[in-house]
Design a protein around this motif. Structure first.
Motif, short mmCIF file in Angstrom:
data_model
loop_
_atom_site.label_atom_id
_atom_site.label_comp_id
_atom_site.label_asym_id
_atom_site.label_seq_id
_atom_site.Cartn_x
_atom_site.Cartn_y
_atom_site.Cartn_z
N CYS A 61 0.84 -1.19 0.00
CA CYS A 61 0.00 0.00 0.00
C CYS A 61 0.88 1.24 0.00
O CYS A 61 2.01 1.24 0.52
CB CYS A 61 -0.92 0.01 1.23
SG CYS A 61 -2.07 -1.39 1.30
N ASN A 62 0.31 2.29 -0.54
CA ASN A 62 1.01 3.58 -0.62
C ASN A 62 2.45 3.38 -1.12
O ASN A 62 3.42 3.57 -0.40
CB ASN A 62 1.01 4.27 0.75
CG ASN A 62 -0.37 4.48 1.30
OD1 ASN A 62 -1.32 4.70 0.56
ND2 ASN A 62 -0.53 4.38 2.61
N THR A 120 -1.71 5.47 -3.69
CA THR A 120 -2.08 5.51 -2.27
C THR A 120 -3.52 5.03 -2.09
O THR A 120 -4.31 5.02 -3.05
CB THR A 120 -1.97 6.94 -1.72
OG1 THR A 120 -2.84 7.81 -2.46
CG2 THR A 120 -0.53 7.46 -1.80
N THR A 157 3.07 7.19 -8.21
CA THR A 157 2.77 6.93 -6.80
C THR A 157 1.30 6.55 -6.64
O THR A 157 0.41 7.26 -7.16
CB THR A 157 3.10 8.15 -5.93
OG1 THR A 157 4.48 8.47 -6.08
CG2 THR A 157 2.80 7.86 -4.45
#
Length: 246
Positions: A160-161, A214, A212
């Motif tokens: 995650c993220n 998230t 990226t």
């Protein structure tokens, strides 16, 4: 009145001479015979002598009223078309120069070894020209993008993220130049215009996009590299993100 001691002269006086009768009197014509003969006129006795077997028989006496004539018919004579000119002032007729006979040169065949050497020299020169031409063309031809491939070397997996690197591998012809490109993401608008400098002999250029992700959930997006220069080209790949934190 007459005197008695003188005899009487009853003769008639001649009429006075008319001076106008002597004007425009034609000059007596003298025929010299042969047109090629030379006539010598002497001003003292005005006697013309013509050449011939009997010079005394060819003597012509010119009357006192005829003008002095100096004629030399042996001078150069020029005959033009419809006109005959003669005298010391006439230029001599040009004399045709005989042409030199053409001599035929017998051709001797060259020896066989000379022909072989000439052929080999021609082939060597041609090969040298081709090599130099290829070298110059390699040195001065522009940069060309031959192919491009986009991939994700390290997928996000179940993290995650996370930030994922999307890498585009561009193959070129090895010439020096600049690649102008941009990244296109499926979750956003077109990216900024970027440049990559390629050096001489460098055949592979690497273009990287940092994407990226998230939040919680699963998604699959598409990353596309859009090459604008030196030649338009695009390549895409899928990027998957999974985050099951609950």
């Amino acid at each position: 009145m007459t005197r008695p001691e003188e005899p009487i002269d009853d003769r008639t006086l001649p009429a006075p001479a008319d001076p106008w009768k002597t004007i425009d009197r034609p000059v007596p014509t003298v025929n010299f015979g042969d047109p090629d003969a030379t006539v010598h006129v002497s001003p003292a006795d005005r006697t013309a002598y013509l050449p011939g077997p009997n010079p005394t028989a060819s003597t012509v006496h010119i009357p006192p009223t005829a003008p002095t004539l100096h004629a030399d018919v042996t001078a150069q004579t020029v005959r033009a078309q419809g006109e005959t000119r003669f005298g010391p002032g006439v230029p001599p007729a040009p004399v045709a120069t005989p042409a030199w006979p053409e001599t035929a040169t017998a051709g001797r065949p060259r020896p066989l070894w000379r022909r072989v050497v000439s052929l080999l020299s021609t082939l060597l020169t041609l090969a040298l020209v081709v090599v130099i031409g290829l070298y110059v063309w390699q040195q001065f031809r522009p940069l060309v993008v031959e192919s491009a491939a986009v991939a994700v070397p390290q997928p996000a997996g179940n993290r995650c993220n996370v930030t994922v690197d999307v890498v585009a591998t561009v193959h070129t012809n090895g010439r020096r130049g600049v690649i102008r490109y941009q990244w296109l993401r499926s979750d956003a608008g077109p990216g900024a215009l970027l440049t990559e400098q390629v050096g001489s002999g460098q055949r592979i250029a690497t273009l990287t996009l940092k994407w990226t992700f998230t939040g919680v959930g699963t998604t699959t997006e598409t990353a596309t590299v859009n090459i604008i220069e030196p030649s338009p080209l695009q390549s895409s790949t899928d990027v998957t993100y999974r985050c099951r934190r609950g």
